[in-house]
Design a protein around this motif. Structure first.
Motif, PDB file in Angstrom:
ATOM      1  N   SER A 162       0.847  -1.195   0.000  1.00 19.19           N
ATOM      2  CA  SER A 162       0.000   0.000   0.000  1.00 19.19           C
ATOM      3  C   SER A 162       0.880   1.240   0.000  1.00 19.19           C
ATOM      4  N   ALA A 163       0.249   2.376  -0.250  1.00 24.82           N
ATOM      5  CA  ALA A 163       0.986   3.639  -0.227  1.00 24.82           C
ATOM      6  C   ALA A 163       1.576   3.899   1.154  1.00 24.82           C
ATOM      7  N   SER A 164       0.816   3.617   2.199  1.00 22.79           N
ATOM      8  CA  SER A 164       1.325   3.868   3.552  1.00 22.79           C
ATOM      9  C   SER A 164       2.493   2.941   3.872  1.00 22.79           C
ATOM     10  N   GLU A 210       5.691   4.328   2.349  1.00 19.90           N
ATOM     11  CA  GLU A 210       6.248   5.412   3.148  1.00 19.90           C
ATOM     12  C   GLU A 210       6.877   4.884   4.442  1.00 19.90           C
ATOM     13  N   ARG A 224       0.251  -5.612  -7.028  1.00 17.42           N
ATOM     14  CA  ARG A 224      -0.494  -4.354  -6.964  1.00 17.42           C
ATOM     15  C   ARG A 224      -0.676  -3.661  -8.312  1.00 17.42           C
ATOM     16  N   HIS A 275       6.412  11.196  -5.481  1.00 16.40           N
ATOM     17  CA  HIS A 275       5.058  11.524  -5.037  1.00 16.40           C
ATOM     18  C   HIS A 275       3.968  11.091  -6.016  1.00 16.40           C
ATOM     19  N   ILE A 299       2.936   7.292  -5.790  1.00 13.17           N
ATOM     20  CA  ILE A 299       2.311   7.030  -4.487  1.00 13.17           C
ATOM     21  C   ILE A 299       0.907   7.611  -4.451  1.00 13.17           C
ATOM     22  N   ARG A 300       0.755   8.806  -4.997  1.00 10.30           N
ATOM     23  CA  ARG A 300      -0.587   9.407  -5.039  1.00 10.30           C
ATOM     24  C   ARG A 300      -1.555   8.549  -5.845  1.00 10.30           C
ATOM     25  N   ARG A 343      -2.475   5.461  -3.810  1.00  6.69           N
ATOM     26  CA  ARG A 343      -3.366   5.803  -2.699  1.00  6.69           C
ATOM     27  C   ARG A 343      -4.781   6.089  -3.213  1.00  6.69           C
ATOM     28  N   GLU A 387      -6.507   2.888  -3.878  1.00  8.76           N
ATOM     29  CA  GLU A 387      -6.935   2.278  -2.619  1.00  8.76           C
ATOM     30  C   GLU A 387      -8.229   2.915  -2.122  1.00  8.76           C
ATOM     31  N   GLU A 388      -8.348   4.225  -2.274  1.00 12.03           N
ATOM     32  CA  GLU A 388      -9.568   4.916  -1.835  1.00 12.03           C
ATOM     33  C   GLU A 388     -10.768   4.514  -2.679  1.00 12.03           C
ATOM     34  N   GLU A 441     -11.798   1.041  -1.513  1.00 15.07           N
ATOM     35  CA  GLU A 441     -12.522   1.061  -0.235  1.00 15.07           C
ATOM     36  C   GLU A 441     -13.994   1.392  -0.447  1.00 15.07           C
TER      37      GLU A 441
END
Length: 400
Positions: free
Chosen positions: A111-113, A116, A152, A368, A371-372, A375, A378-379, A382
């Motif tokens: 995942s993005a998190s 990081e 992914r 960035h 990763i954006r 993310r 992923e949103e 969800e």
């Protein structure tokens, strides 16, 4: 530019990469390990210099400022059906073995998190991407299985068509995505798996952009307007990325960078095929044939400045928020001069600094932006998982 000025730019590039490193979209180390040593990792000890055999080892990843890597779990398209699925699982197992072998250097990330977090730990975040829809053998269950194993992104095609999507380097059959192909994209959105459009035909790219509810990526493709190769991205597709939120990750493969190399490489492919050899073959006979061809017809040379030309164009058309890097190391026979392995990213960043790219823009390019996009995917996932059940679509039901 003087050698002193370029040396200063390189040092500045290294400083930038120490804070916002490279998240690279595509590296074929697992396939190279399969082909060279049959996954016997002790024969390619990555804590040692492997420059005679590989584009990648841990020391060069560090010196190149690579903070995150999508490891490709690619298999050749002549491994079709269940054989492709099995070989892909073996590739996934190779990545997992690498993570277990080098836990202080490589950190698994899904995942993005977690990317990081790996950066905070001082390790290279390690993700996986499957290269080619043949790896799922037209099975939604196989797609979901790869996601659960940590994959992914899925590149919808490789060099050949799949039954539900056209490749950039095959004869058109579906006219883009079929109904089942669109359903694959929607299921990837529901899972949170990035839709990778490298290797796909322009019509497949356009259909996927119309279908996807999440950002797409091009894990290793450059600009067709700069080098008119079907593996590159047309301007109308680049121009659609801002509305989608996606990222086109420029590659360093010479035949996708410089038109003269593309023409030379096509002749080399024909030379190999005439001798019963696969253009991507890694055996000694193939290398002898390549040397014979190159002795008779010297290879043109792509340079760092040529890759930078692609990035300048991609930034102009798509915007700086929609560009990234996907070197394709260990997945290409030939490399661009100055970008010969994973240690060379500072050379490209230095070139872009000298062209006036700001530090903020370079941080988006290297780190960035991808990763954006992940993310955001992923949103979307969800949200969709709350309202949509897993797809049970089949090719027979939708396209039969």
């Amino acid at each position: 530019m003087s050698d002193t000025a370029r040396a200063e730019s390189r040092e500045r590039a290294r400083e930038l990469l120490s804070t916002t490193p490279v998240l690279d979209g595509h590296n074929d180390l697992p396939w190279a390990l399969r082909e060279q040593v049959g996954y016997d990792l002790a024969r390619r000890e990555l804590t040692e210099d492997q420059s005679e055999s590989l584009h990648t080892d841990l020391g060069r990843l560090e010196s190149g400022g690579v903070g995150a890597q999508f490891w490709s779990v690619y298999v050749r398209t002549d491994l079709g059906g269940d054989n492709a699925v099995t070989a892909t699982l073996e590739q996934v197992d190779c990545v997992r073995s690498l993570l277990e072998r080098y836990p202080e250097r490589l950190e698994p990330a899904r995942s993005a998190s977690e990317i990081e977090r790996a950066r905070e730990l001082g390790r290279t975040a390690s993700l996986m991407g499957a290269e080619g829809g043949h790896s799922i053998a037209c099975s939604m269950g196989a797609l979901r299985g790869l996601y659960e194993l940590g994959v992914r992104y899925l590149t919808l095609t490789h060099n050949d068509n799949v039954p539900w999507a056209d490749s950039a380097t095959d004869e058109p059959a579906a006219g883009g995505l079929t109904r089942f192909g669109a359903e694959v994209v929607r299921e990837m959105n529901r899972l949170g798996m990035l839709v990778d459009l490298s290797h796909t035909s322009a019509d497949t790219m356009r259909d996927a952009l119309r279908t996807s509810r999440a950002p797409v990526i091009f894990s290793h493709s450059s600009a067709r307007a700069v080098c008119d190769h079907p593996r590159n991205v047309p301007d109308d597709v680049l121009g659609a990325l801002p509305d989608n939120g996606g990222v086109a990750m420029a590659t360093f493969v010479p035949k996708f960078v410089l038109p003269e190399v593309a023409e030379w490489d096509a002749r080399l492919d024909r030379y190999l095929i005439e001798r019963g050899l696969h253009p991507l073959a890694d055996e000694d006979e193939a290398w002898r044939a390549r040397r014979e061809f190159e002795d008779a017809e010297p290879r043109p040379e792509a340079r760092v400045s040529d890759v930078a030309d692609h990035l300048d164009h991609m930034r102009e058309v798509a915007g700086v928020d929609h560009v990234g890097l996907g070197g394709d190391f260990d997945g290409t026979v030939f490399t661009t001069s100055g970008l010969g392995d994973v240690s060379c990213y500072p050379e490209l960043v230095a070139e872009l600094l000298d062209r006036g790219w700001s530090e903020q823009d370079l941080a988006k390019l290297t780190w960035h932006n991808p990763i954006r996009a992940l993310r955001a995917a992923e949103e979307v996932s969800e949200r969709l998982r709350r309202t949509e059940p897993p797809s049970i679509a089949t090719v027979e039901r939708l396209d039969g």
